[in-house]
Design a protein around this motif. Structure first.
Motif, PDB file in Angstrom:
ATOM      1  N   MET A 109       0.834  -1.203   0.000  1.00 32.32           N
ATOM      2  CA  MET A 109       0.000   0.000   0.000  1.00 32.32           C
ATOM      3  C   MET A 109       0.867   1.250   0.000  1.00 32.32           C
ATOM      4  O   MET A 109       1.814   1.362   0.790  1.00 32.32           O
ATOM      5  CB  MET A 109      -0.907  -0.005   1.226  1.00 32.32           C
ATOM      6  N   ALA A 110       0.550   2.183  -0.873  1.00 31.66           N
ATOM      7  CA  ALA A 110       1.238   3.471  -0.908  1.00 31.66           C
ATOM      8  C   ALA A 110       0.816   4.296   0.311  1.00 31.66           C
ATOM      9  O   ALA A 110      -0.237   4.047   0.898  1.00 31.66           O
ATOM     10  CB  ALA A 110       0.886   4.213  -2.192  1.00 31.66           C
ATOM     11  N   PRO A 111       1.622   5.277   0.695  1.00 34.52           N
ATOM     12  CA  PRO A 111       1.198   6.145   1.810  1.00 34.52           C
ATOM     13  C   PRO A 111      -0.135   6.808   1.487  1.00 34.52           C
ATOM     14  O   PRO A 111      -0.350   7.268   0.361  1.00 34.52           O
ATOM     15  CB  PRO A 111       2.325   7.186   1.885  1.00 34.52           C
ATOM     16  N   PRO A 112      -1.052   6.871   2.452  1.00 34.10           N
ATOM     17  CA  PRO A 112      -2.320   7.559   2.198  1.00 34.10           C
ATOM     18  C   PRO A 112      -2.080   9.028   1.851  1.00 34.10           C
ATOM     19  O   PRO A 112      -1.146   9.650   2.352  1.00 34.10           O
ATOM     20  CB  PRO A 112      -3.075   7.424   3.528  1.00 34.10           C
ATOM     21  N   VAL A 113      -2.941   9.556   0.985  1.00 33.76           N
ATOM     22  CA  VAL A 113      -2.817  10.947   0.547  1.00 33.76           C
ATOM     23  C   VAL A 113      -4.118  11.680   0.864  1.00 33.76           C
ATOM     24  O   VAL A 113      -5.199  11.193   0.538  1.00 33.76           O
ATOM     25  CB  VAL A 113      -2.547  11.039  -0.965  1.00 33.76           C
ATOM     26  N   ILE A 114      -3.999  12.835   1.496  1.00 39.22           N
ATOM     27  CA  ILE A 114      -5.153  13.713   1.720  1.00 39.22           C
ATOM     28  C   ILE A 114      -5.037  14.873   0.746  1.00 39.22           C
ATOM     29  O   ILE A 114      -3.992  15.532   0.675  1.00 39.22           O
ATOM     30  CB  ILE A 114      -5.170  14.248   3.165  1.00 39.22           C
ATOM     31  N   VAL A 115      -6.084  15.113  -0.024  1.00 35.80           N
ATOM     32  CA  VAL A 115      -6.066  16.214  -0.991  1.00 35.80           C
ATOM     33  C   VAL A 115      -7.205  17.173  -0.682  1.00 35.80           C
ATOM     34  O   VAL A 115      -8.355  16.753  -0.525  1.00 35.80           O
ATOM     35  CB  VAL A 115      -6.134  15.691  -2.444  1.00 35.80           C
ATOM     36  N   GLN A 116      -6.874  18.433  -0.549  1.00 35.58           N
ATOM     37  CA  GLN A 116      -7.878  19.466  -0.289  1.00 35.58           C
ATOM     38  C   GLN A 116      -8.390  20.052  -1.598  1.00 35.58           C
ATOM     39  O   GLN A 116      -7.643  20.211  -2.554  1.00 35.58           O
ATOM     40  CB  GLN A 116      -7.269  20.568   0.583  1.00 35.58           C
ATOM     41  N   GLN A 117      -9.667  20.413  -1.616  1.00 32.81           N
ATOM     42  CA  GLN A 117     -10.354  20.939  -2.798  1.00 32.81           C
ATOM     43  C   GLN A 117     -10.264  19.950  -3.958  1.00 32.81           C
ATOM     44  O   GLN A 117     -10.014  20.325  -5.094  1.00 32.81           O
ATOM     45  CB  GLN A 117      -9.791  22.310  -3.218  1.00 32.81           C
ATOM     46  N   GLY A 118     -10.420  18.666  -3.631  1.00 37.11           N
ATOM     47  CA  GLY A 118     -10.239  17.632  -4.645  1.00 37.11           C
ATOM     48  C   GLY A 118     -11.553  17.094  -5.196  1.00 37.11           C
ATOM     49  O   GLY A 118     -12.571  17.022  -4.498  1.00 37.11           O
ATOM     50  N   ARG A 119     -11.544  16.731  -6.472  1.00 34.13           N
ATOM     51  CA  ARG A 119     -12.641  16.000  -7.099  1.00 34.13           C
ATOM     52  C   ARG A 119     -12.141  14.605  -7.475  1.00 34.13           C
ATOM     53  O   ARG A 119     -10.959  14.307  -7.351  1.00 34.13           O
ATOM     54  CB  ARG A 119     -13.188  16.764  -8.299  1.00 34.13           C
ATOM     55  N   VAL A 120     -13.053  13.776  -7.956  1.00 33.62           N
ATOM     56  CA  VAL A 120     -12.747  12.355  -8.112  1.00 33.62           C
ATOM     57  C   VAL A 120     -11.512  12.123  -8.985  1.00 33.62           C
ATOM     58  O   VAL A 120     -10.615  11.342  -8.635  1.00 33.62           O
ATOM     59  CB  VAL A 120     -13.966  11.624  -8.703  1.00 33.62           C
ATOM     60  N   ALA A 121     -11.440  12.809 -10.118  1.00 32.97           N
ATOM     61  CA  ALA A 121     -10.390  12.499 -11.085  1.00 32.97           C
ATOM     62  C   ALA A 121      -8.995  12.857 -10.600  1.00 32.97           C
ATOM     63  O   ALA A 121      -8.003  12.381 -11.181  1.00 32.97           O
ATOM     64  CB  ALA A 121     -10.677  13.221 -12.399  1.00 32.97           C
ATOM     65  N   VAL A 122      -8.874  13.662  -9.539  1.00 31.39           N
ATOM     66  CA  VAL A 122      -7.535  14.008  -9.066  1.00 31.39           C
ATOM     67  C   VAL A 122      -6.792  12.766  -8.576  1.00 31.39           C
ATOM     68  O   VAL A 122      -5.552  12.722  -8.580  1.00 31.39           O
ATOM     69  CB  VAL A 122      -7.632  15.072  -7.944  1.00 31.39           C
ATOM     70  N   ALA A 123      -7.542  11.736  -8.187  1.00 27.79           N
ATOM     71  CA  ALA A 123      -6.898  10.498  -7.728  1.00 27.79           C
ATOM     72  C   ALA A 123      -6.133   9.811  -8.854  1.00 27.79           C
ATOM     73  O   ALA A 123      -5.163   9.093  -8.594  1.00 27.79           O
ATOM     74  CB  ALA A 123      -7.945   9.545  -7.149  1.00 27.79           C
ATOM     75  N   ASP A 124      -6.573  10.002 -10.098  1.00 26.63           N
ATOM     76  CA  ASP A 124      -5.867   9.379 -11.214  1.00 26.63           C
ATOM     77  C   ASP A 124      -4.452   9.938 -11.343  1.00 26.63           C
ATOM     78  O   ASP A 124      -3.490   9.194 -11.559  1.00 26.63           O
ATOM     79  CB  ASP A 124      -6.639   9.609 -12.511  1.00 26.63           C
ATOM     80  N   GLU A 125      -4.332  11.241 -11.225  1.00 21.70           N
ATOM     81  CA  GLU A 125      -3.005  11.858 -11.308  1.00 21.70           C
ATOM     82  C   GLU A 125      -2.141  11.447 -10.118  1.00 21.70           C
ATOM     83  O   GLU A 125      -0.952  11.128 -10.277  1.00 21.70           O
ATOM     84  CB  GLU A 125      -3.144  13.386 -11.359  1.00 21.70           C
TER      85      GLU A 125
END
Length: 289
Positions: free
Chosen positions: A171-187
Motif C-alpha cells: 500500500m502506498a502512503p495515504p494521501v489527503i487532498v484538499q479541494q479535490g474531485r474524483v479524477a484528481v486520484a488518477d493523477e
C-alpha cells in the motif's frame, strides 16, 4: 397529526406542539419508517405543518454548511493514526489546482488536477518515472462534504485494512487532498506508481444526508481517464451503506480489478450481501489454493 408535531420533555412526557391539532395526517404516514425521505408529512390547511417545515430548513442549512466546511487535515491525520492506518507523519498532504473553496465550486476542472507545487511534491517523493510499485493507494478528498470525510474516512479505512491485511497488499502512503474531485486520484495514483487507486470523497450533500461518502476505484490510474474507467460505491455512512458492507464490496472489486486487470464498466459488482463469502480462489494474491 404527525410524529414531528410532538416532542419529548426531559422527563419523558410526550407534549404536543402548539397548533398540532390543526395538522391533517397523510394516509401514507406509516411508510415513513422505511425511509428518511420527506414523504407523507401531512398538511396544515394547504401548507406543510410547522415541524417538517422547520426540519427542512435545518437540513438545508446543514447541507450548505457541509459544502463550505474546511477539512481539518491535522485532525484527520490523527484519526488515521488512532485507527491504526498509518502514522500521522507518513500521511501525505496535497492540494488541487483550486486555490480556495470559491474557485473549487466555480471551476470543477481545477479540482480534478493537482497544483504544480503538489505535483512536484509527489515527483520528488516517488521519482519522475515511477513504476507501478504498489498494489493499491488510498486518496482522501474533501469533495463537496468535508463533514463526510471527518465522520467516515478513518473508521471505514480501518474496516478495509482489517480485510486486506492478511493478504499482503502493498500500500502506498495515504494521501489527503484538499479541494479535490474524483479524477484528481488518477493523477496522484500515476505519480505514486500504484496499480489501483481508491479515492474516498465527500459526496454532494442531500437534504437528509449531509455526510455521505463515496468511493471510486480505478485500475492503472493516469491523467485523462473518464468516469467509464471507475467503479463507484456510494452513500457510505452508518445511516446509509454501513462500513462493513461497503468494505466488503470494495474488497471484492479490488481483488477482481487485480485479477482481471481492469475496472469501470467492464467490472461488475457481483456481491450479494455481507453474508456471502468472498471467493478467495479468485484473489490474485492468494492464488487458486
Amino acid at each position: 397529526m404527525t410524529m414531528d408535531d410532538h416532542d419529548m420533555s426531559p422527563q419523558g412526557a410526550k407534549n404536543v406542539s402548539p397548533g398540532a391539532e390543526n395538522v391533517t395526517a397523510n394516509p401514507w404516514e406509516a411508510l415513513r419508517r422505511f425511509t428518511a425521505a420527506r414523504i407523507a408529512l401531512g398538511r396544515s390547511g394547504v401548507s406543510l405543518p410547522t415541524a417538517p417545515q422547520l426540519a427542512f430548513q435545518l437540513a438545508h442549512a446543514q447541507a450548505r454548511d457541509a459544502v463550505h466546511l474546511p477539512l481539518d487535515v491535522a485532525a484527520l491525520k490523527d484519526q488515521l493514526q488512532e485507527q491504526g492506518i498509518c502514522p500521522a507523519q507518513e500521511v501525505l498532504d496535497v492540494q488541487s489546482a483550486a486555490a480556495d473553496r470559491l474557485v473549487y465550486l466555480q471551476r470543477p476542472d481545477f479540482g480534478r488536477r493537482l497544483s504544480e507545487k503538489s505535483r512536484q511534491q509527489l515527483l520528488d517523493r516517488f521519482g519522475t518515472a515511477p513504476q507501478r510499485r504498489f498494489d493499491v493507494g488510498f486518496v482522501i478528498a474533501d469533495g463537496l462534504s468535508a463533514l463526510a470525510i471527518v465522520r467516515n474516512a478513518a473508521p471505514f479505512l480501518a474496516e478495509v485494512m482489517r480485510r486486506i491485511a492478511p493478504e499482503g497488499w502493498s500500500m502506498a502512503p495515504p494521501v489527503i487532498v484538499q479541494q479535490g474531485r474524483v479524477a484528481v486520484a488518477d493523477e496522484i495514483g500515476e505519480l505514486m506508481g500504484v496499480k489501483l487507486v481508491v479515492i474516498l470523497i465527500g459526496e454532494r450533500p442531500g437534504l437528509s444526508s449531509p455526510d455521505s461518502m463515496g468511493l471510486y476505484l480505478t485500475w492503472m490510474p493516469s491523467r485523462g481517464l473518464t468516469d467509464a474507467s471507475r467503479n463507484c460505491i456510494s452513500n457510505v455512512r452508518p445511516e446509509g451503506l454501513p462500513y462493513p458492507e461497503a468494505a466488503y464490496k470494495l474488497h471484492y472489486l479490488m481483488a477482481q480489478a487485480h485479477q482481471r486487470a481492469l475496472s469501470g464498466v467492464a467490472l461488475k459488482d457481483e456481491t450479494a450481501s455481507e453474508g456471502e463469502e468472498l471467493d478467495v480462489r479468485r484473489n490474485f494474491l492468494l492464488g487458486d489454493a
